[in-house]
Design a protein around this motif. Structure first.
Motif, PDB file in Angstrom:
ATOM      1  N   ARG A 122      17.558  44.791 -27.015  1.00 57.83           N
ATOM      2  CA  ARG A 122      16.661  45.382 -26.022  1.00 57.83           C
ATOM      3  C   ARG A 122      15.517  44.444 -25.675  1.00 57.83           C
ATOM      4  O   ARG A 122      15.035  44.433 -24.534  1.00 57.83           O
ATOM      5  N   ASP A 123      15.063  43.648 -26.645  1.00 57.95           N
ATOM      6  CA  ASP A 123      14.013  42.670 -26.358  1.00 57.95           C
ATOM      7  C   ASP A 123      14.555  41.483 -25.567  1.00 57.95           C
ATOM      8  O   ASP A 123      13.847  40.887 -24.756  1.00 57.95           O
ATOM      9  N   HIS A 176      21.807  50.367 -30.020  1.00 56.55           N
ATOM     10  CA  HIS A 176      20.578  50.667 -30.766  1.00 56.55           C
ATOM     11  C   HIS A 176      19.844  49.403 -31.224  1.00 56.55           C
ATOM     12  O   HIS A 176      18.810  49.509 -31.880  1.00 56.55           O
ATOM     13  N   ARG A 232      17.414  46.498 -31.563  1.00 57.06           N
ATOM     14  CA  ARG A 232      16.084  46.169 -31.047  1.00 57.06           C
ATOM     15  C   ARG A 232      16.043  44.757 -30.492  1.00 57.06           C
ATOM     16  O   ARG A 232      15.353  44.478 -29.512  1.00 57.06           O
ATOM     17  N   GLU A 259      16.619  43.840 -38.947  1.00 58.26           N
ATOM     18  CA  GLU A 259      17.877  43.761 -38.199  1.00 58.26           C
ATOM     19  C   GLU A 259      18.367  42.328 -38.235  1.00 58.26           C
ATOM     20  O   GLU A 259      17.582  41.385 -38.152  1.00 58.26           O
TER      21      GLU A 259
END
Length: 342
Positions: free
Chosen positions: A244-245, A239, A241, A227
């Protein structure tokens, strides 16, 4: 400013083959701070060493400031000179400082200037300017053993800037430092990026580093970039990652009640200052349960993520969800079967 295409690095021994980089495509824009994040063994350090050809890739290309470094071969005299000239435009900051203990701070900064043949008077002048730039003008006559970890890294940064590079590479430059010193070094890198117009490519395993200093980022796993993009774009992607981290909201609210609708809301710019939750509750006379929230300044912009729960199914909440999106918010309906945005 920095582009890799199909970059692959394979290490071979008599009975084993390790693919450290696997078809890596990366693009770092001029003047930005770009972070590459991943766990140990993801291929981050191999990538940065291939960018300045300290490691020669097995295949693929590396282009820095319009020069395709992988097309230059050190085996021929002319190409070797071209490669050395190209490398002078790339500064490198190492995790463990790599300072010479027998030389003073001033002499450590002067070392690359000696190598390129600058006269003593010009070396002294240049080194003094750089030490002042990194806040160590008063440590010129000290030795590395007399410095703190943060001060040693500042010397390493000053030395990396000696050749007036256009690109600065940082390989886990803050991983050996305490949190407060880490923050000061990251602030320095951002200041240098802005004052000198430097393009900075930094390697890290810490999301906090990405959050505090980077404009763009890439996530590496198993030698591949899985990504990449500008942080503001990644944060708007339900979506992502990396997003989200950066904003972990945990698993609360993902139990799967069909009579509840769980939303993840991403907001940027002026949106965090707007009371959209209370406005939504008043407008539609609904009870809203806030399950988690995080707000940070990312790339100079206020950015946040919030998880909320609304009574009723997704179908029951089509109008409230539309209202939120009209306010300029990124709204994703959480798929309660796997905890991901639908």
């Amino acid at each position: 400013m920095i582009t890799t295409n199909g970059l692959t690095k394979v290490y071979r021994s008599q009975d084993r083959e390790v693919r450290a980089l696997d078809d890596v495509d990366l693009h770092v824009r001029q003047g930005e701070v770009f972070g590459v994040v991943g766990t140990s063994g993801a291929g981050k350090s191999t990538l940065i060493r291939c960018v300045n050809l300290l490691e020669r890739p097995t295949s693929g290309t590396v282009t820095v400031d319009g020069v395709e470094l992988t097309a230059l071969s050190g085996s021929e005299q002319r190409a070797g000179r071209e490669l050395r000239a190209a490398r002078q435009r790339i500064g490198m900051v190492f995790q463990h400082f790599n300072l010479l203990s027998s030389r003073t701070v001033q002499d450590n900064v002067e070392l690359p200037l000696e190598i390129i043949g600058l006269d003593r008077r010009e070396r002294r002048r240049k080194a003094a300017e750089l030490l002042d730039l990194v806040g160590l003008a008063d440590k010129a006559r000290s030795y590395p053993g007399q410095l703190s970890g943060g001060q040693k890294q500042r010397v390493g940064i000053a030395r990396a800037l000696a050749g007036d590079p256009k690109v600065l590479l940082s390989d886990e430059a803050t991983s050996a430092l305490d949190p407060e010193t880490t923050r000061s070094i990251l602030r320095l890198l951002r200041e240098l990026n802005q004052q000198l117009g430097l393009t900075v490519l930094l390697i890290t395993h810490e999301m906090e580093v990405i959050k505090s200093v980077c404009d763009s980022a890439a996530l590496m796993r198993g030698g591949r970039v899985v990504e990449a993009g500008q942080l503001t774009d990644l944060l708007a992607d339900g979506h992502s990652r990396i997003a989200r981290d950066l904003f972990p909201l945990g698993d609360f609210g993902t139990g799967g009640d069909p009579e509840r609708t769980v939303l993840e809301i991403t907001f940027q710019g002026d949106a965090p200052a707007q009371p959209f939750v209370s406005q939504l509750a008043r407008t539609y006379q609904i009870d809203i349960n806030i399950l988690g929230a995080a707000v940070e300044t990312i790339a100079g912009r206020l950015v946040g993520r919030m998880r909320v729960e609304l009574p009723g199914s997704h179908t029951d909440n089509v109008v409230p969800i539309g209202y939120l999106r009209q306010q300029g918010l990124q709204v994703d309906v959480l798929d309660l079967s796997n905890g991901a945005a639908a």
